[in-house]
Design a protein around this motif. Sequence first.
Motif, PDB file in Angstrom:
ATOM      1  N   ILE B  75       0.838  -1.199   0.000  1.00 44.43           N
ATOM      2  CA  ILE B  75       0.000   0.000   0.000  1.00 44.43           C
ATOM      3  C   ILE B  75       0.877   1.256   0.000  1.00 44.43           C
ATOM      4  CG2 ILE B  75      -1.749   1.322   1.279  1.00 44.43           C
ATOM      5  CD1 ILE B  75      -2.962  -1.374   2.121  1.00 44.43           C
ATOM      6  N   VAL B  76       1.975   1.188   0.729  1.00 39.81           N
ATOM      7  CA  VAL B  76       2.923   2.310   0.690  1.00 39.81           C
ATOM      8  C   VAL B  76       3.449   2.456  -0.745  1.00 39.81           C
ATOM      9  CG1 VAL B  76       5.143   3.170   1.526  1.00 39.81           C
ATOM     10  CG2 VAL B  76       3.566   2.071   3.110  1.00 39.81           C
ATOM     11  N   GLN B  77       3.736   1.323  -1.372  1.00 44.42           N
ATOM     12  CA  GLN B  77       4.186   1.326  -2.763  1.00 44.42           C
ATOM     13  C   GLN B  77       3.159   2.018  -3.668  1.00 44.42           C
ATOM     14  OE1 GLN B  77       7.071  -0.031  -3.942  1.00 44.42           O
ATOM     15  NE2 GLN B  77       6.684  -1.460  -5.604  1.00 44.42           N
ATOM     16  N   GLY B  78       1.891   1.716  -3.446  1.00 50.01           N
ATOM     17  CA  GLY B  78       0.824   2.349  -4.218  1.00 50.01           C
ATOM     18  C   GLY B  78       0.757   3.846  -3.969  1.00 50.01           C
ATOM     19  N   LEU B  79       0.905   4.218  -2.717  1.00 56.73           N
ATOM     20  CA  LEU B  79       0.893   5.652  -2.384  1.00 56.73           C
ATOM     21  C   LEU B  79       2.108   6.342  -3.001  1.00 56.73           C
ATOM     22  CD1 LEU B  79      -0.208   5.291   1.363  1.00 56.73           C
ATOM     23  CD2 LEU B  79      -1.603   6.226  -0.492  1.00 56.73           C
ATOM     24  N   LEU B  80       3.228   5.627  -3.040  1.00 59.88           N
ATOM     25  CA  LEU B  80       4.424   6.181  -3.683  1.00 59.88           C
ATOM     26  C   LEU B  80       4.157   6.410  -5.172  1.00 59.88           C
ATOM     27  CD1 LEU B  80       7.269   3.958  -2.142  1.00 59.88           C
ATOM     28  CD2 LEU B  80       6.705   6.312  -1.540  1.00 59.88           C
ATOM     29  N   ALA B  81       3.406   5.502  -5.783  1.00 54.93           N
ATOM     30  CA  ALA B  81       3.053   5.666  -7.196  1.00 54.93           C
ATOM     31  C   ALA B  81       2.229   6.937  -7.387  1.00 54.93           C
ATOM     32  CB  ALA B  81       2.285   4.433  -7.689  1.00 54.93           C
ATOM     33  N   LEU B  82       1.331   7.197  -6.453  1.00 55.30           N
ATOM     34  CA  LEU B  82       0.532   8.434  -6.532  1.00 55.30           C
ATOM     35  C   LEU B  82       1.440   9.658  -6.458  1.00 55.30           C
ATOM     36  CD1 LEU B  82      -2.461   7.624  -4.117  1.00 55.30           C
ATOM     37  CD2 LEU B  82      -2.314   7.275  -6.579  1.00 55.30           C
ATOM     38  N   VAL B  83       2.457   9.558  -5.609  1.00 51.51           N
ATOM     39  CA  VAL B  83       3.397  10.689  -5.461  1.00 51.51           C
ATOM     40  C   VAL B  83       4.232  10.840  -6.737  1.00 51.51           C
ATOM     41  CG1 VAL B  83       5.389  11.550  -4.169  1.00 51.51           C
ATOM     42  CG2 VAL B  83       3.503  10.482  -2.944  1.00 51.51           C
ATOM     43  N   LEU B  84       4.679   9.708  -7.260  1.00 55.98           N
ATOM     44  CA  LEU B  84       5.500   9.772  -8.490  1.00 55.98           C
ATOM     45  C   LEU B  84       4.716  10.331  -9.671  1.00 55.98           C
ATOM     46  CD1 LEU B  84       7.980   6.832  -8.871  1.00 55.98           C
ATOM     47  CD2 LEU B  84       8.192   9.017  -7.706  1.00 55.98           C
ATOM     48  N   ALA B  85       3.410  10.022  -9.703  1.00 54.51           N
ATOM     49  CA  ALA B  85       2.576  10.577 -10.773  1.00 54.51           C
ATOM     50  C   ALA B  85       2.679  12.100 -10.786  1.00 54.51           C
ATOM     51  CB  ALA B  85       1.127  10.136 -10.587  1.00 54.51           C
ATOM     52  N   ALA B  86       2.864  12.657  -9.606  1.00 57.26           N
ATOM     53  CA  ALA B  86       2.962  14.116  -9.494  1.00 57.26           C
ATOM     54  C   ALA B  86       4.367  14.634  -9.803  1.00 57.26           C
ATOM     55  CB  ALA B  86       2.550  14.548  -8.084  1.00 57.26           C
ATOM     56  N   TYR B  87       5.379  13.864  -9.464  1.00 60.42           N
ATOM     57  CA  TYR B  87       6.744  14.413  -9.474  1.00 60.42           C
ATOM     58  C   TYR B  87       7.678  13.832 -10.536  1.00 60.42           C
ATOM     59  CZ  TYR B  87       5.933  16.577  -4.866  1.00 60.42           C
ATOM     60  OH  TYR B  87       5.483  17.343  -3.842  1.00 60.42           O
ATOM     61  N   ASP B  88       7.386  12.620 -11.012  1.00 61.89           N
ATOM     62  CA  ASP B  88       8.375  11.969 -11.864  1.00 61.89           C
ATOM     63  C   ASP B  88       8.464  12.637 -13.235  1.00 61.89           C
ATOM     64  OD1 ASP B  88      10.312   9.979 -12.334  1.00 61.89           O
ATOM     65  OD2 ASP B  88       8.861   8.845 -13.521  1.00 61.89           O
ATOM     66  N   ASN B  89       9.702  12.785 -13.701  1.00 64.28           N
ATOM     67  CA  ASN B  89       9.966  13.369 -15.025  1.00 64.28           C
ATOM     68  C   ASN B  89       9.435  14.791 -15.140  1.00 64.28           C
ATOM     69  OD1 ASN B  89      11.220  13.062 -17.501  1.00 64.28           O
ATOM     70  ND2 ASN B  89       9.339  12.388 -18.532  1.00 64.28           N
ATOM     71  N   LYS B  90       9.578  15.538 -14.076  1.00 66.25           N
ATOM     72  CA  LYS B  90       9.118  16.931 -14.052  1.00 66.25           C
ATOM     73  C   LYS B  90      10.324  17.844 -13.835  1.00 66.25           C
ATOM     74  CE  LYS B  90       4.790  16.150 -14.651  1.00 66.25           C
ATOM     75  NZ  LYS B  90       3.951  15.464 -13.721  1.00 66.25           N
ATOM     76  N   THR B  91      10.152  19.104 -14.182  1.00 69.91           N
ATOM     77  CA  THR B  91      11.223  20.081 -13.938  1.00 69.91           C
ATOM     78  C   THR B  91      11.176  20.513 -12.470  1.00 69.91           C
ATOM     79  OG1 THR B  91       9.837  21.983 -14.419  1.00 69.91           O
ATOM     80  CG2 THR B  91      10.974  20.955 -16.291  1.00 69.91           C
ATOM     81  N   ARG B  92      12.261  21.127 -12.050  1.00 71.99           N
ATOM     82  CA  ARG B  92      12.298  21.636 -10.671  1.00 71.99           C
ATOM     83  C   ARG B  92      11.125  22.584 -10.404  1.00 71.99           C
ATOM     84  NH1 ARG B  92      17.674  20.398 -11.028  1.00 71.99           N
ATOM     85  NH2 ARG B  92      18.525  19.710  -9.028  1.00 71.99           N
ATOM     86  N   ALA B  93      10.885  23.462 -11.374  1.00 72.44           N
ATOM     87  CA  ALA B  93       9.822  24.458 -11.190  1.00 72.44           C
ATOM     88  C   ALA B  93       8.466  23.760 -11.039  1.00 72.44           C
ATOM     89  CB  ALA B  93       9.803  25.430 -12.372  1.00 72.44           C
ATOM     90  N   GLU B  94       8.271  22.708 -11.855  1.00 80.11           N
ATOM     91  CA  GLU B  94       6.986  21.991 -11.773  1.00 80.11           C
ATOM     92  C   GLU B  94       6.835  21.303 -10.414  1.00 80.11           C
ATOM     93  OE1 GLU B  94       6.114  20.676 -16.420  1.00 80.11           O
ATOM     94  OE2 GLU B  94       7.640  19.613 -15.296  1.00 80.11           O
ATOM     95  N   ILE B  95       7.932  20.716  -9.945  1.00 81.32           N
ATOM     96  CA  ILE B  95       7.885  20.035  -8.647  1.00 81.32           C
ATOM     97  C   ILE B  95       7.594  21.028  -7.522  1.00 81.32           C
ATOM     98  CG2 ILE B  95       9.311  18.817  -6.923  1.00 81.32           C
ATOM     99  CD1 ILE B  95      10.636  17.344  -9.309  1.00 81.32           C
ATOM    100  N   GLN B  96       8.303  22.155  -7.591  1.00 79.79           N
ATOM    101  CA  GLN B  96       8.123  23.154  -6.523  1.00 79.79           C
ATOM    102  C   GLN B  96       6.712  23.716  -6.486  1.00 79.79           C
ATOM    103  OE1 GLN B  96      11.237  26.215  -6.516  1.00 79.79           O
ATOM    104  NE2 GLN B  96      12.704  24.602  -7.045  1.00 79.79           N
ATOM    105  N   SER B  97       6.109  23.847  -7.658  1.00 83.60           N
ATOM    106  CA  SER B  97       4.800  24.517  -7.681  1.00 83.60           C
ATOM    107  C   SER B  97       3.642  23.536  -7.441  1.00 83.60           C
ATOM    108  CB  SER B  97       4.604  25.248  -9.004  1.00 83.60           C
ATOM    109  OG  SER B  97       4.545  24.307 -10.055  1.00 83.60           O
ATOM    110  N   PHE B  98       3.951  22.212  -7.434  1.00 84.43           N
ATOM    111  CA  PHE B  98       2.850  21.251  -7.267  1.00 84.43           C
ATOM    112  C   PHE B  98       2.352  21.215  -5.827  1.00 84.43           C
ATOM    113  CE2 PHE B  98       0.823  17.139  -6.736  1.00 84.43           C
ATOM    114  CZ  PHE B  98      -0.022  17.122  -7.845  1.00 84.43           C
ATOM    115  N   ASP B  99       1.028  21.291  -5.666  1.00 82.81           N
ATOM    116  CA  ASP B  99       0.416  21.302  -4.320  1.00 82.81           C
ATOM    117  C   ASP B  99       0.106  19.859  -3.894  1.00 82.81           C
ATOM    118  OD1 ASP B  99      -1.053  21.632  -2.017  1.00 82.81           O
ATOM    119  OD2 ASP B  99      -2.785  22.575  -3.013  1.00 82.81           O
ATOM    120  N   ILE B 100       1.104  19.213  -3.276  1.00 82.16           N
ATOM    121  CA  ILE B 100       0.966  17.797  -2.937  1.00 82.16           C
ATOM    122  C   ILE B 100      -0.109  17.561  -1.874  1.00 82.16           C
ATOM    123  CG2 ILE B 100       2.819  17.744  -1.178  1.00 82.16           C
ATOM    124  CD1 ILE B 100       2.429  14.965  -3.758  1.00 82.16           C
TER     125      ILE B 100
END
Lengths: 410, 133
Positions: B75-100
């Motif tokens: 389940i942690v793995q699944g939650l990590l996937a949700l987080v990666l959907a937001a952050y993976d292969n993104k620019t620094r600016a995109e990561i910083q501006s994302f409201d997790i």
Amino acid sequence: MTETVTDFDVGAVRAQFPILQRELDGNPLIYLDNAATTQKPQAVIDALVDYYTQCNSNVHRGAHQLSDEATKRFENARKTVANFINAAAVEEVIWTSGTTEGINIIAKGMAQRLKAGDEVLVTQMEHHANLVTWQQACKASGAQLKVVPIDEQGNLSIEAFDQLLSDRTRLLAMPHVSNALGTVNPIVSLTAKAKAKGALVLIDGAQGVAHGDVDVQAIGADFYVFSGHKLFGPTGIGVLWGRKAVLEDWPIWLTGGEMIATVTYEDATWGALPNRLEAGTPNIAGAIGMAAAIDWFQALDINAVKAHEQALLEHALELAKDIPGMRIVGNADNKIGILSFVIEGIHPADIGFLLDRQGIAIRTGDHCAQPLMQRLGVPGTARASFTIYNTLQDVDALFKGLKKAAMMLA
Amino acid sequence: MNLPSTEEIIDDLDFLDDWEQRYQYIIDLGKQLPGLPDTLKLEQNKVRGCQSSVWMVSEENAGRLTFKVDSDAIIVQGLLALVLAAYDNKTRAEIQSFDIDGYFAKLDLERHISPTRGNGLRAMVAKIQGLAA
């Protein structure tokens, strides 16, 4: 099964715990994390409210009526504890913040006595609080830490104990009951053996005190430490019981407040027991709350309580047979209502997650006993721990929840 | 694997109304995540979590951060996937501006990312945000 197999009225007990009425995500709370902390009966909540609404004041200052009343309640609480554990004298009861602090007070004193060549004996089933403390004390003093092994079932090896105990053993520090396995240790006989070798004996009673009738004189140890919050009392309060002859010249560990007798700018002298080991303003409300918990607990029939908890454990062990891949960790011959387990192919945290979503509170992880988990070859376990207000239906709910979790994770 | 986008995940989870289906979705997402080989499950790649272990390695390519993660709990793995959907292969600016936090609130999973949960998720988010700073 609808009723408990004993004549113990679990419904009447449950009714006294307001929190058990709670619902989580629309499910009734099934609280099975009692080895971590127990819930509080109304009598304890009332005692805390009454203290703060009627007589809050600092103790032992005596300059006004409230202080006098608060001091009486506070010192009566000490008497309640002394009677509860059958201490030979009231001043043998020292208030602490909990078991961990009690162990550390003893460790501070032992640090001055331990030297290279000395040995401290602990067990493989130690909670970190009663392991790391002694490990560090040994490192600092050059003494050696000896660890008594357990067998696959979670029983302490008495044979190994006898071999490891020696004339060099200065202290035996061991749990009454294992928090991770539920094993009840034969503390009376082991204490006698260690005393015969001239060692001091410390029993970590955190898990033992709420499951039976502790009689410190019958146990024969030098120290018995426990917490209020695992005994239906408040958090932040606990007791260090020590034999008077040992505590009387035990090194002070904190200075300031009531522990002082006289002070000049150059020097100070210390007061008598119990105050000499209780610096600063104590947790007055906590002590009063803990005494209320003990009064409440003592009104129950302890044999009925024990039988009830055993019935819960036996019911759980029976239902466990139906869960594929479930392995109980800790099958000691003598154990309390702690069901530590792993399910093959499933991480304990996942079990905890899915039970939590169903309103069932258990503990998952290493249970503050990482070396024990390594010994048992598991990363951690899921642990359901039962107490007086749990019902056979709670156990049924646990296993229904487990089946659902196992199905979802398959 | 191609993770769904955060919008797709929000839509998917919104569509599933009972908790079992929602957790099943997270479990399945966790199972699909490739994870890490044992050679990378090293102490230095570990993110603190007391109930389960989380490992993460990151790389930067052409201004984009990529992450590989693993956990021993599914389940942690699944939650990590949700987080990666937001952050993976993104620019620094995109990561910083994302409201997790807002994202997890929309997923109705905010309890899992709360600092009081010892599952390593919050620590991993902090590590990613630190790398992107």
